[in-house]
Scaffold this active site. Structure first.
Site, PDB file in Angstrom:
ATOM      1  N   ASN A  10       2.406  31.685  -2.394  1.00  0.00           N
ATOM      2  CA  ASN A  10       2.999  32.035  -3.680  1.00  0.00           C
ATOM      3  C   ASN A  10       4.489  31.759  -3.586  1.00  0.00           C
ATOM      4  OD1 ASN A  10       3.927  33.185  -6.000  1.00  0.00           O
ATOM      5  ND2 ASN A  10       3.313  35.286  -5.516  1.00  0.00           N
ATOM      6  N   TRP A  11       4.898  30.671  -4.216  1.00  0.00           N
ATOM      7  CA  TRP A  11       6.303  30.252  -4.109  1.00  0.00           C
ATOM      8  C   TRP A  11       7.216  31.095  -4.994  1.00  0.00           C
ATOM      9  CZ3 TRP A  11       6.046  24.112  -4.346  1.00  0.00           C
ATOM     10  CH2 TRP A  11       5.227  23.663  -3.303  1.00  0.00           C
ATOM     11  N   LYS A  12       6.642  31.892  -5.850  1.00  0.00           N
ATOM     12  CA  LYS A  12       7.425  32.737  -6.773  1.00  0.00           C
ATOM     13  C   LYS A  12       8.441  31.857  -7.523  1.00  0.00           C
ATOM     14  CE  LYS A  12       6.357  36.640  -3.853  1.00  0.00           C
ATOM     15  NZ  LYS A  12       6.748  37.935  -3.292  1.00  0.00           N
ATOM     16  N   HIS A  98       0.050  40.282  -9.952  1.00  0.00           N
ATOM     17  CA  HIS A  98       1.019  40.421  -8.856  1.00  0.00           C
ATOM     18  C   HIS A  98       1.939  41.614  -9.144  1.00  0.00           C
ATOM     19  CE1 HIS A  98       4.194  39.625  -6.014  1.00  0.00           C
ATOM     20  NE2 HIS A  98       3.309  38.882  -5.359  1.00  0.00           N
ATOM     21  N   GLU A 100       4.983  41.993  -8.782  1.00  0.00           N
ATOM     22  CA  GLU A 100       6.249  41.664  -9.457  1.00  0.00           C
ATOM     23  C   GLU A 100       6.034  41.500 -10.958  1.00  0.00           C
ATOM     24  OE1 GLU A 100       7.151  38.409  -6.838  1.00  0.00           O
ATOM     25  OE2 GLU A 100       7.447  39.861  -5.227  1.00  0.00           O
ATOM     26  N   GLU A 170      -2.132  43.568  -1.680  1.00  0.00           N
ATOM     27  CA  GLU A 170      -0.707  43.412  -1.375  1.00  0.00           C
ATOM     28  C   GLU A 170      -0.012  44.766  -1.532  1.00  0.00           C
ATOM     29  OE1 GLU A 170       0.630  39.059  -1.795  1.00  0.00           O
ATOM     30  OE2 GLU A 170       0.935  40.020  -3.717  1.00  0.00           O
ATOM     31  N   GLY A 176       8.014  41.228   0.792  1.00  0.00           N
ATOM     32  CA  GLY A 176       9.407  40.801   0.915  1.00  0.00           C
ATOM     33  C   GLY A 176      10.273  41.764   1.718  1.00  0.00           C
ATOM     34  N   SER A 216       4.660  40.256   3.670  1.00  0.00           N
ATOM     35  CA  SER A 216       5.372  39.894   4.909  1.00  0.00           C
ATOM     36  C   SER A 216       4.442  39.297   5.955  1.00  0.00           C
ATOM     37  CB  SER A 216       6.134  41.100   5.478  1.00  0.00           C
ATOM     38  OG  SER A 216       7.101  41.535   4.549  1.00  0.00           O
ATOM     39  N   GLY A 237       4.174  34.902   0.670  1.00  0.00           N
ATOM     40  CA  GLY A 237       5.360  34.639  -0.143  1.00  0.00           C
ATOM     41  C   GLY A 237       6.386  33.856   0.654  1.00  0.00           C
ATOM     42  N   GLY A 238       7.360  34.562   1.208  1.00  0.00           N
ATOM     43  CA  GLY A 238       8.496  33.930   1.885  1.00  0.00           C
ATOM     44  C   GLY A 238       8.115  32.854   2.887  1.00  0.00           C
TER      45      GLY A 238
END
Ligand code: 13P
Length: 255
Positions: A10-12, A98, A100, A170, A176, A216, A237-238
């Site tokens: 997930n590149w957000k 998600h 976010e 999640e 993150g 993470s 993610g990251g």
């Protein structure tokens, strides 16, 4: 049992067009050397979906996901993207729920339920995210919390529709933050989620449902998370923003 293993990136809201193209090219070329046992899903920002989806067409096990869709088919919803549009680009997946989206855009369980229906009715598969915030984990009420998320957003689906859903657990406190759920915490929640599906639907559906862990996830912790019987991969993610790290996570699941 035919449970599909999966690692989704997930590149957000990251990467400009050139950077996105480069990252997708690198992942695709590295993925060509893999066995194909793990489905790799890339979820770039909306403007790059069509380009990156076209780049993946030679590899059956690299798919593309949108990060969101609207619940209406079309209309006066400035800035939004419909499931019908995503389907017309022949995308495979859409991420819904998600944390976010829940936090910054006020998407609650009822809205998410409508989005899930819209996506599935358009023939998309859904990666549905659930997970508890820190205060809920500290109060040890996380199971009831995620149960409500599933009941209110997914459990209106028929068996055939639910087969199109990948779950992603999640925990919000792990996203993150560099703080990962322990393998035991992940396994315990994934087992609980699978049994919710078993109780509501069928053994077959529960056993075949892919349940991803997200929060993470990185090359150092991926193997210990993935060795649990109910953890079928990751939503990253990251670490998905660098092709080397992302492919190392895919390898942790393949091995
Ligand atoms: P991080 O891997 O950066 O914690 O993000 C997880 C996530 O939100 C994936 O959807």
């Amino acid at each position: 049992m035919s449970r599909q293993l999966m690692v989704a990136g997930n590149w957000k809201m990251n990467k400009n067009l050139i950077e996105a193209f480069t990252l997708a090219s690198e992942v695709i070329s590295k993925a060509k050397k893999l066995s194909g046992a793990v489905e790799i899903v890339l979820a770039p920002p909306t403007p790059y979906l069509h380009t990156i989806n076209s780049m993946t067409k030679d590899l059956s096990y690299v798919k593309v996901a949108a990060q969101n869709c609207h619940f209406e088919q079309n209309g006066a919803f400035t800035g939004e993207v419909s499931a019908e549009m995503l389907n017309s680009m022949q995308l495979a997946y859409v991420i819904i729920g998600h944390s976010e989206r829940r936090k910054f855009f006020g998407e609650h369980n009822n809205i998410l339920s409508r989005k899930v229906s819209a996506a599935i009715n358009e023939g998309l598969k859904v990666i549905f995210c659930c997970g508890e915030p820190l205060d809920i984990r500290e109060a040890n009420t996380q199971q009831g919390f995620v149960q409500k998320q599933l009941e209110e957003s997914l459990f209106h689906l028929s068996v055939e529709q639910m087969e199109k859903v990948v779950l992603a657990y999640e925990p919000v406190w792990a996203i993150g933050t560099g703080k990962t759920a322990t393998p035991a915490q992940a396994q315990s929640m994934h087992y609980f989620l699978r049994n919710l599906i078993r109780a509501k639907y069928t053994d077959k559906l529960a056993d075949n449902c892919t349940i991803l862990y997200g929060g993470s996830c990185n090359p150092s912790n991926a193997a210990s998370l993935f060795e649990n019987v109910d953890v079928d991969g990751g939503l990253v993610g990251g670490a998905s923003l660098q092709s080397d790290k992302f492919i190392q996570i895919v390898n942790a699941l393949s091995n």
